[in-house]
Design a protein around this motif. Structure first.
Motif, PDB file in Angstrom:
ATOM      1  N   VAL A  87       0.839  -1.207   0.000  1.00  7.94           N
ATOM      2  CA  VAL A  87       0.000   0.000   0.000  1.00  7.94           C
ATOM      3  C   VAL A  87       0.870   1.252   0.000  1.00  7.94           C
ATOM      4  CG1 VAL A  87      -1.693   1.324   1.323  1.00  7.94           C
ATOM      5  CG2 VAL A  87      -1.958  -1.149   1.081  1.00  7.94           C
ATOM      6  N   SER A  88       1.925   1.239   0.825  1.00 10.82           N
ATOM      7  CA  SER A  88       2.835   2.379   0.875  1.00 10.82           C
ATOM      8  C   SER A  88       3.578   2.562  -0.436  1.00 10.82           C
ATOM      9  CB  SER A  88       3.831   2.186   2.028  1.00 10.82           C
ATOM     10  OG  SER A  88       4.745   3.252   2.090  1.00 10.82           O
ATOM     11  N   THR A  89       3.833   1.458  -1.148  1.00  9.00           N
ATOM     12  CA  THR A  89       4.517   1.552  -2.442  1.00  9.00           C
ATOM     13  C   THR A  89       3.704   2.386  -3.424  1.00  9.00           C
ATOM     14  OG1 THR A  89       5.591  -0.598  -2.123  1.00  9.00           O
ATOM     15  CG2 THR A  89       5.423   0.225  -4.377  1.00  9.00           C
ATOM     16  N   PHE A  90       2.431   2.090  -3.537  1.00  8.77           N
ATOM     17  CA  PHE A  90       1.588   2.841  -4.466  1.00  8.77           C
ATOM     18  C   PHE A  90       1.237   4.229  -3.922  1.00  8.77           C
ATOM     19  CE2 PHE A  90       0.941  -1.566  -5.754  1.00  8.77           C
ATOM     20  CZ  PHE A  90       1.142  -1.453  -7.123  1.00  8.77           C
ATOM     21  N   ARG A 128      -0.218  10.829   6.260  1.00 11.75           N
ATOM     22  CA  ARG A 128      -0.883   9.530   6.056  1.00 11.75           C
ATOM     23  C   ARG A 128       0.124   8.466   5.627  1.00 11.75           C
ATOM     24  NH1 ARG A 128      -4.447  13.017   3.107  1.00 11.75           N
ATOM     25  NH2 ARG A 128      -6.244  13.647   4.398  1.00 11.75           N
ATOM     26  N   GLY A 129       1.062   8.856   4.778  1.00 11.27           N
ATOM     27  CA  GLY A 129       2.102   7.909   4.390  1.00 11.27           C
ATOM     28  C   GLY A 129       2.939   7.460   5.571  1.00 11.27           C
ATOM     29  N   CYS A 130       3.238   8.371   6.479  1.00  7.46           N
ATOM     30  CA  CYS A 130       3.989   8.013   7.687  1.00  7.46           C
ATOM     31  C   CYS A 130       3.216   7.024   8.547  1.00  7.46           C
ATOM     32  CB  CYS A 130       4.319   9.265   8.489  1.00  7.46           C
ATOM     33  SG  CYS A 130       5.582  10.329   7.756  1.00  7.46           S
ATOM     34  N   TRP A 131       1.909   7.238   8.689  1.00 10.42           N
ATOM     35  CA  TRP A 131       1.102   6.331   9.507  1.00 10.42           C
ATOM     36  C   TRP A 131       1.028   4.937   8.886  1.00 10.42           C
ATOM     37  CZ3 TRP A 131       0.180   6.561  14.328  1.00 10.42           C
ATOM     38  CH2 TRP A 131       0.015   7.777  14.979  1.00 10.42           C
ATOM     39  N   ILE A 132       0.973   4.866   7.561  1.00  9.17           N
ATOM     40  CA  ILE A 132       0.989   3.553   6.908  1.00  9.17           C
ATOM     41  C   ILE A 132       2.275   2.813   7.242  1.00  9.17           C
ATOM     42  CG2 ILE A 132       1.044   2.378   4.672  1.00  9.17           C
ATOM     43  CD1 ILE A 132      -0.742   4.591   3.572  1.00  9.17           C
ATOM     44  N   ASN A 133       3.388   3.518   7.174  1.00  7.94           N
ATOM     45  CA  ASN A 133       4.674   2.890   7.472  1.00  7.94           C
ATOM     46  C   ASN A 133       4.815   2.525   8.939  1.00  7.94           C
ATOM     47  OD1 ASN A 133       5.929   5.228   5.132  1.00  7.94           O
ATOM     48  ND2 ASN A 133       5.779   3.041   4.775  1.00  7.94           N
ATOM     49  N   VAL A 134       4.317   3.385   9.830  1.00  8.52           N
ATOM     50  CA  VAL A 134       4.407   3.092  11.262  1.00  8.52           C
ATOM     51  C   VAL A 134       3.590   1.850  11.611  1.00  8.52           C
ATOM     52  CG1 VAL A 134       3.765   3.928  13.553  1.00  8.52           C
ATOM     53  CG2 VAL A 134       4.963   5.439  11.971  1.00  8.52           C
ATOM     54  N   SER A 192      11.854  -1.862   4.107  1.00 11.67           N
ATOM     55  CA  SER A 192      10.972  -1.169   3.167  1.00 11.67           C
ATOM     56  C   SER A 192      10.239  -0.018   3.850  1.00 11.67           C
ATOM     57  CB  SER A 192       9.971  -2.165   2.572  1.00 11.67           C
ATOM     58  OG  SER A 192       8.964  -1.502   1.843  1.00 11.67           O
ATOM     59  N   HIS A 193       9.649  -0.294   5.009  1.00 15.02           N
ATOM     60  CA  HIS A 193       8.916   0.755   5.732  1.00 15.02           C
ATOM     61  C   HIS A 193       9.869   1.832   6.260  1.00 15.02           C
ATOM     62  CE1 HIS A 193       4.938  -0.956   5.572  1.00 15.02           C
ATOM     63  NE2 HIS A 193       5.390  -2.122   5.980  1.00 15.02           N
ATOM     64  N   PHE A 194      11.066   1.434   6.657  1.00 15.05           N
ATOM     65  CA  PHE A 194      12.015   2.407   7.182  1.00 15.05           C
ATOM     66  C   PHE A 194      12.447   3.395   6.102  1.00 15.05           C
ATOM     67  CE2 PHE A 194      16.437   3.635   8.191  1.00 15.05           C
ATOM     68  CZ  PHE A 194      16.219   4.272   9.403  1.00 15.05           C
ATOM     69  N   VAL A 195      12.713   2.885   4.903  1.00 15.65           N
ATOM     70  CA  VAL A 195      13.102   3.764   3.789  1.00 15.65           C
ATOM     71  C   VAL A 195      11.981   4.744   3.461  1.00 15.65           C
ATOM     72  CG1 VAL A 195      13.602   3.799   1.314  1.00 15.65           C
ATOM     73  CG2 VAL A 195      14.764   2.165   2.783  1.00 15.65           C
ATOM     74  N   ALA A 196      10.744   4.240   3.399  1.00 18.69           N
ATOM     75  CA  ALA A 196       9.617   5.112   3.080  1.00 18.69           C
ATOM     76  C   ALA A 196       9.367   6.135   4.186  1.00 18.69           C
ATOM     77  CB  ALA A 196       8.357   4.280   2.860  1.00 18.69           C
ATOM     78  N   LEU A 197       9.525   5.723   5.431  1.00 13.96           N
ATOM     79  CA  LEU A 197       9.304   6.648   6.548  1.00 13.96           C
ATOM     80  C   LEU A 197      10.334   7.776   6.537  1.00 13.96           C
ATOM     81  CD1 LEU A 197       7.623   7.244   9.066  1.00 13.96           C
ATOM     82  CD2 LEU A 197       9.192   5.797  10.373  1.00 13.96           C
ATOM     83  N   LEU A 198      11.589   7.444   6.276  1.00 20.67           N
ATOM     84  CA  LEU A 198      12.610   8.476   6.176  1.00 20.67           C
ATOM     85  C   LEU A 198      12.309   9.442   5.032  1.00 20.67           C
ATOM     86  CD1 LEU A 198      16.061   6.718   6.808  1.00 20.67           C
ATOM     87  CD2 LEU A 198      14.796   8.256   8.321  1.00 20.67           C
ATOM     88  N   GLY A 199      11.865   8.885   3.903  1.00 17.60           N
ATOM     89  CA  GLY A 199      11.518   9.739   2.773  1.00 17.60           C
ATOM     90  C   GLY A 199      10.367  10.678   3.087  1.00 17.60           C
TER      91      GLY A 199
END
Length: 213
Positions: A87-90, A128-134, A192-199
């Motif tokens: 979900v975070s990817t898209f 919202r993207g941060c919450w998905i990753n968290v 994967s989630h860590f990279v997206a959260l940092l971004g």
């Protein structure tokens, strides 16, 4: 009367120059925000897509061949983390579309374009993207804890039952290679989630510094 007419042209010139300077500064700031959003969006998208697909493949393979009694809670938690990663990817792919809209305005878009891409809306999207990753990281961490606990229990059980043969050549080892694959799937998902959260956090900082309200 002559003094008034001589001073009258000065005020409009100052106002026009100031307005142009602010407009150019805002366009340059939006251009920087658009470039950052595009780079982070594509990097997060491909990183998460690669790691999530690999994790999903390992997870399905491990679920099919490891457990004889059906999947456990660790498998379900890790699966939730993988789904959240997809979900975070898209979600991060949408950042590339957002970057195009920011770029369009920075190149001289109408004033209405700025209202359609407001800073608070962009920050809400990043939140919202941060919450998905968290949430994905939390579920994956719980699944990893359960998996590691199960592996430790298997190892200790074998060592207790065979204290002299445990670790020796030819001794029975209840820990299967496919059990370790589940750990690999969990670590890939966490990365994967860590990279997206940092971004997301870095983009929030860039947008707050460069975009208008």
């Amino acid at each position: 009367m002559a003094l008034v007419t001589a001073a009258a042209p000065i005020q409009p010139v100052v106002e026009v120059d100031s307005a142009v300077a602010v407009s150019e500064a805002a366009k340059k700031a939006l251009a920087r925000a658009a470039n950052a959003t595009r780079r982070v969006g594509w990097f997060s998208f491909w990183s998460q897509l690669t790691l999530s697909v690999i994790s999903a493949g390992i997870l399905l393979f491990s679920a099919a061949f490891t457990s004889q009694n059906g999947p456990g809670v660790a498998l379900y938690l890790t699966l939730f983390g993988v789904v959240a990663g997809l979900v975070s990817t898209f979600w991060t792919f949408g950042y590339t579309r957002l970057a195009r809209r920011l770029r369009g305005y920075s190149l001289g878009g109408a004033r209405g374009a700025l209202r359609r891409v407001r800073k608070r809306d962009v920050l809400a999207t990043l939140e919202r993207g941060c919450w998905i990753n968290v949430l994905g990281m939390a579920a994956t961490l719980l699944g990893l804890q359960a998996t590691v606990g199960l592996l430790v229990a298997k190892t200790l059980t074998n060592a207790t039952a065979n204290p002299f043969l445990a670790g020796g050549a030819g001794s029975y080892n209840p820990v299967l290679a496919l059990d370790v694959f589940l750990v690999q799937a969990s670590t890939n998902t966490l990365l994967s989630h860590f990279v997206a959260l940092l971004g997301n956090l870095w983009l929030a900082r860039v947008i707050s510094a460069n975009a208008e309200a």
